[in-house]
Design a protein around this motif. Structure first.
Motif, PDB file in Angstrom:
ATOM      1  N   ARG A 280       3.315   6.813   4.959  1.00 11.56           N
ATOM      2  CA  ARG A 280       3.170   7.264   6.344  1.00 11.56           C
ATOM      3  C   ARG A 280       4.245   6.655   7.252  1.00 11.56           C
ATOM      4  O   ARG A 280       4.782   7.335   8.133  1.00 11.56           O
ATOM      5  CB  ARG A 280       1.775   6.899   6.863  1.00 11.56           C
ATOM      6  CG  ARG A 280       0.655   7.551   6.075  1.00 11.56           C
ATOM      7  CD  ARG A 280      -0.717   7.253   6.638  1.00 11.56           C
ATOM      8  NE  ARG A 280      -0.955   8.024   7.861  1.00 11.56           N
ATOM      9  CZ  ARG A 280      -2.103   8.035   8.509  1.00 11.56           C
ATOM     10  NH1 ARG A 280      -3.109   7.287   8.070  1.00 11.56           N
ATOM     11  NH2 ARG A 280      -2.261   8.764   9.589  1.00 11.56           N
TER      12      ARG A 280
ATOM     13  N   LEU B 135       0.930   8.018  -5.741  1.00 12.26           N
ATOM     14  CA  LEU B 135      -0.268   8.540  -5.077  1.00 12.26           C
ATOM     15  C   LEU B 135      -0.890   9.687  -5.872  1.00 12.26           C
ATOM     16  O   LEU B 135      -2.114   9.842  -5.903  1.00 12.26           O
ATOM     17  CB  LEU B 135       0.085   9.001  -3.661  1.00 12.26           C
ATOM     18  CG  LEU B 135       0.337   7.866  -2.661  1.00 12.26           C
ATOM     19  CD1 LEU B 135       0.966   8.381  -1.373  1.00 12.26           C
ATOM     20  CD2 LEU B 135      -0.970   7.125  -2.348  1.00 12.26           C
TER      21      LEU B 135
ATOM     22  N   GLU C 269      -5.740   5.084  -0.505  1.00 10.01           N
ATOM     23  CA  GLU C 269      -4.829   3.943  -0.471  1.00 10.01           C
ATOM     24  C   GLU C 269      -4.853   3.264  -1.831  1.00 10.01           C
ATOM     25  O   GLU C 269      -5.895   3.193  -2.489  1.00 10.01           O
ATOM     26  CB  GLU C 269      -5.234   2.959   0.629  1.00 10.01           C
ATOM     27  CG  GLU C 269      -4.290   1.761   0.771  1.00 10.01           C
ATOM     28  CD  GLU C 269      -2.869   2.178   1.092  1.00 10.01           C
ATOM     29  OE1 GLU C 269      -2.148   2.594   0.144  1.00 10.01           O
ATOM     30  OE2 GLU C 269      -2.479   2.085   2.266  1.00 10.01           O
ATOM     31  N   SER C 270      -3.716   2.812  -2.266  1.00 10.96           N
ATOM     32  CA  SER C 270      -3.637   2.075  -3.531  1.00 10.96           C
ATOM     33  C   SER C 270      -2.511   1.076  -3.432  1.00 10.96           C
ATOM     34  O   SER C 270      -1.499   1.322  -2.776  1.00 10.96           O
ATOM     35  CB  SER C 270      -3.406   3.023  -4.707  1.00 10.96           C
ATOM     36  OG  SER C 270      -2.137   3.643  -4.626  1.00 10.96           O
ATOM     37  N   ALA C 271      -2.695  -0.052  -4.071  1.00  8.46           N
ATOM     38  CA  ALA C 271      -1.676  -1.089  -4.085  1.00  8.46           C
ATOM     39  C   ALA C 271      -1.882  -1.962  -5.305  1.00  8.46           C
ATOM     40  O   ALA C 271      -2.969  -2.017  -5.875  1.00  8.46           O
ATOM     41  CB  ALA C 271      -1.744  -1.940  -2.816  1.00  8.46           C
TER      42      ALA C 271
ATOM     43  N   GLY D  74       0.834  -1.209   0.000  1.00  6.82           N
ATOM     44  CA  GLY D  74       0.000   0.000   0.000  1.00  6.82           C
ATOM     45  C   GLY D  74       0.858   1.244   0.000  1.00  6.82           C
ATOM     46  O   GLY D  74       1.735   1.403   0.865  1.00  6.82           O
ATOM     47  N   ARG D  75       0.609   2.129  -0.961  1.00  3.99           N
ATOM     48  CA  ARG D  75       1.464   3.312  -1.112  1.00  3.99           C
ATOM     49  C   ARG D  75       1.261   4.303   0.026  1.00  3.99           C
ATOM     50  O   ARG D  75       2.222   4.902   0.519  1.00  3.99           O
ATOM     51  CB  ARG D  75       1.190   3.956  -2.473  1.00  3.99           C
ATOM     52  CG  ARG D  75       1.533   3.008  -3.638  1.00  3.99           C
ATOM     53  CD  ARG D  75       1.328   3.635  -5.004  1.00  3.99           C
ATOM     54  NE  ARG D  75       1.632   2.631  -6.025  1.00  3.99           N
ATOM     55  CZ  ARG D  75       0.714   1.927  -6.680  1.00  3.99           C
ATOM     56  NH1 ARG D  75      -0.573   2.134  -6.430  1.00  3.99           N
ATOM     57  NH2 ARG D  75       1.059   1.027  -7.570  1.00  3.99           N
ATOM     58  N   ARG D  76       0.009   4.513   0.439  1.00  4.59           N
ATOM     59  CA  ARG D  76      -0.217   5.442   1.545  1.00  4.59           C
ATOM     60  C   ARG D  76       0.372   4.888   2.840  1.00  4.59           C
ATOM     61  O   ARG D  76       0.989   5.645   3.620  1.00  4.59           O
ATOM     62  CB  ARG D  76      -1.718   5.697   1.732  1.00  4.59           C
ATOM     63  CG  ARG D  76      -2.011   6.751   2.806  1.00  4.59           C
ATOM     64  CD  ARG D  76      -3.487   7.008   2.982  1.00  4.59           C
ATOM     65  NE  ARG D  76      -4.175   5.862   3.571  1.00  4.59           N
ATOM     66  CZ  ARG D  76      -5.457   5.876   3.916  1.00  4.59           C
ATOM     67  NH1 ARG D  76      -6.193   6.958   3.724  1.00  4.59           N
ATOM     68  NH2 ARG D  76      -6.019   4.795   4.440  1.00  4.59           N
ATOM     69  N   ARG D  77       0.216   3.605   3.086  1.00  2.00           N
ATOM     70  CA  ARG D  77       0.754   2.998   4.306  1.00  2.00           C
ATOM     71  C   ARG D  77       2.271   3.157   4.364  1.00  2.00           C
ATOM     72  O   ARG D  77       2.830   3.582   5.377  1.00  2.00           O
ATOM     73  CB  ARG D  77       0.386   1.521   4.359  1.00  2.00           C
ATOM     74  CG  ARG D  77       0.957   0.788   5.577  1.00  2.00           C
ATOM     75  CD  ARG D  77       0.606  -0.686   5.513  1.00  2.00           C
ATOM     76  NE  ARG D  77      -0.842  -0.877   5.551  1.00  2.00           N
ATOM     77  CZ  ARG D  77      -1.428  -2.039   5.334  1.00  2.00           C
ATOM     78  NH1 ARG D  77      -0.703  -3.112   5.063  1.00  2.00           N
ATOM     79  NH2 ARG D  77      -2.743  -2.149   5.379  1.00  2.00           N
TER      80      ARG D  77
ATOM     81  N   HIS E  78      -4.056  11.237   5.855  1.00  5.39           N
ATOM     82  CA  HIS E  78      -5.276  10.411   5.864  1.00  5.39           C
ATOM     83  C   HIS E  78      -6.208  10.780   4.709  1.00  5.39           C
ATOM     84  O   HIS E  78      -7.131  10.025   4.375  1.00  5.39           O
ATOM     85  CB  HIS E  78      -6.003  10.554   7.202  1.00  5.39           C
ATOM     86  CG  HIS E  78      -6.725  11.860   7.368  1.00  5.39           C
ATOM     87  ND1 HIS E  78      -6.062  13.028   7.729  1.00  5.39           N
ATOM     88  CD2 HIS E  78      -8.035  12.202   7.196  1.00  5.39           C
ATOM     89  CE1 HIS E  78      -6.937  14.015   7.791  1.00  5.39           C
ATOM     90  NE2 HIS E  78      -8.136  13.541   7.478  1.00  5.39           N
TER      91      HIS E  78
ATOM     92  N   GLN F 105       6.595   6.804  -3.411  1.00  4.77           N
ATOM     93  CA  GLN F 105       5.135   6.725  -3.300  1.00  4.77           C
ATOM     94  C   GLN F 105       4.452   7.988  -3.802  1.00  4.77           C
ATOM     95  O   GLN F 105       3.256   7.950  -4.143  1.00  4.77           O
ATOM     96  CB  GLN F 105       4.719   6.482  -1.833  1.00  4.77           C
ATOM     97  CG  GLN F 105       5.528   5.482  -1.052  1.00  4.77           C
ATOM     98  CD  GLN F 105       5.728   4.153  -1.745  1.00  4.77           C
ATOM     99  OE1 GLN F 105       4.916   3.724  -2.551  1.00  4.77           O
ATOM    100  NE2 GLN F 105       6.850   3.496  -1.456  1.00  4.77           N
TER     101      GLN F 105
END
Length: 433
Positions: free
Chosen positions: A75, A118, A182-184, A69-72, A178, A114
């Motif tokens: 962060r 994103l 989210e993308s993966a 997950g790019r957002r995960r 936030h 990322q």
């Protein structure tokens, strides 16, 4: 303001932190060495300890974003970056500082790949070109602010405060992140390939930073070659697009010139003209400001009208600026910066518009890694040319001009048939669907 544009702010601040951290520390490094002691060579490693893991782990960082997950990953990387920055500010010895800088570089390698992924997930069509067009102004502002902040903060407070700048910025990024989607693209992580890639990249970058270790280049090249045989690490399908390999070469050449020329200008100001660090930083303002403005204009209007042909315009304007450097430095830097801004937005649009969603992390990691390689090589090559003849700024500038001529040829190779007919100009970046 829409949530997606607020989320974009978080991504841009994260990009800016990376550039700020490098430029601020460059200014503060001699003061840090005086305070902490240690070897004279430690001055170079205050930056190299950051650059080496950053370059070595960029592709792996992009792959991790694809998988988990790019957002995960974004962060997590920002959080570690903030903690490492705090540790740098508290370091009691040069060795500890160098170690914490390496952690910073590794964290940045998880964050930076990322950002483009994103942005591509959040925006589509014309909005995507506009979002990409905001990167240039932010980088220009960070380029202006870095040397000035480094000098002002170190002089007014302490070198330790230089690292603490990242803390409020990083916390703000985490607070806004936030809002990012989210993308993966679930992919298997190739641990053996990651080790080969990290080791090979380190063996390539280290000799550039430490010129006595050129014997490491050959084994580094072998390890990197083995990486391309492991399909779970790098999306080999990226190279099915005939323009992607030339895009990597174009990126390396262009950013070698970008990093090398700015270094030469600063060295010329300080070593030849004996100007202060603050004044040297101010000299670069026309370059950074013009780059930011031109990038904004390119993203908002010019890419949609000219498509990938804008790359040629940017390189031509940059070449004209380089030719003017020995005769009128400030106008030359303003002209060159304009060329940089026009080129970068159209370049990334062309380089990424054929990338599929599952290829995004690998593509962003490769482009960032090659950019880092090019920048490091440019600092080594152009810096060496200048230091051999510190009174003659024209020598490295003409080498840079020749490199830009080669870049025009490689940029032509990366263009697709549709972009040559102007279609990419109307739809700057496809969504991969």
């Amino acid at each position: 303001m829409e949530k997606k544009w607020i989320g974009l702010i978080a991504l841009l601040v994260a990009e800016a932190m990376n550039l700020l951290d490098a430029t601020i520390v460059q200014v503060a490094a001699p003061v840090i060495h005086t305070d902490l002691g240690g070897r004279t060579a430690d001055i170079q490693w205050f930056n190299a300890a950051y650059t080496l893991p950053f370059a070595a782990l960029l592709i792996t960082g992009g792959r991790l974003g694809d998988r988990f997950g790019r957002r995960r990953c974004f962060r997590i990387g920002v959080a570690v970056f903030v903690l490492a920055s705090t540790a740098c500010a508290l370091a009691s010895t040069s060795s500890l500082l160098i170690g914490f800088r390496a952690v910073q570089g590794a964290a940045a390698a998880l964050v930076i790949p990322q950002t483009i992924g994103l942005i591509k997930t959040t925006f589509t069509g014309g909005a995507l070109a506009k979002a990409l067009g905001t990167i240039g102004p932010v980088m220009g502002l960070a380029g202006i602010s870095g040397p000035l902040l480094g000098g002002v903060i170190t002089e007014a407070s302490s070198w330790r405060a230089v690292f603490l700048v990242n803390v409020p910025l990083g916390l703000a990024v985490l607070a806004l992140s936030h809002l990012l989607p989210e993308s993966a693209s679930p992919q298997r992580i190739d641990l053996v390939g990651a080790v080969l890639l990290t080791g090979g990249t380190a063996l390539i970058v280290y000799p550039i930073l430490q010129s006595h270790a050129w014997y490491l280049l050959a084994p580094g090249a072998v390890l990197l070659g083995l990486c391309f045989l492991r399909k779970d690490l790098i999306e080999v399908s990226l190279f099915a697009h005939r323009g992607f390999a030339p895009a990597l070469l174009t990126s390396a050449l262009f950013f070698a010139v970008l990093s090398g020329v700015t270094l030469v200008v600063v060295l010329h100001q300080q070593l030849t003209l004996h100007h202060t660090v603050m004044r040297s930083g101010l000299v670069l303002m026309p370059w950074s400001a013009a780059s930011g403005i031109a990038s904004l204009l390119a993203g908002q209007w010019l890419v949609a009208r000219l498509g990938s042909r804008l790359m040629y315009v940017g390189l031509g304007v940059l070449l004209a600026g380089l030719a003017l450097v020995p005769y009128a430095l400030l106008p030359a830097l303003a002209l060159g910066g304009t060329g940089v801004g026009l080129f970068t937005t159209s370049f990334f649009t062309e380089a990424l518009h054929r990338v599929e969603p599952h290829q995004t992390g690998s593509a962003a990691g490769l482009l960032n890694a090659v950019q880092q390689f090019g920048g490091t090589l440019g600092v080594a090559v152009f810096g060496s040319v200048f230091l051999r003849h510190p009174q003659a700024i024209d020598r490295p500038v003409w080498v840079a001009a020749a490199t830009i001529v080669v870049t025009v040829a490689t940029a032509h190779l990366m263009r697709s048939r549709s972009s040559r007919r102007g279609r990419v100009g109307r739809v700057p970046v496809s969504t991969g669907r």
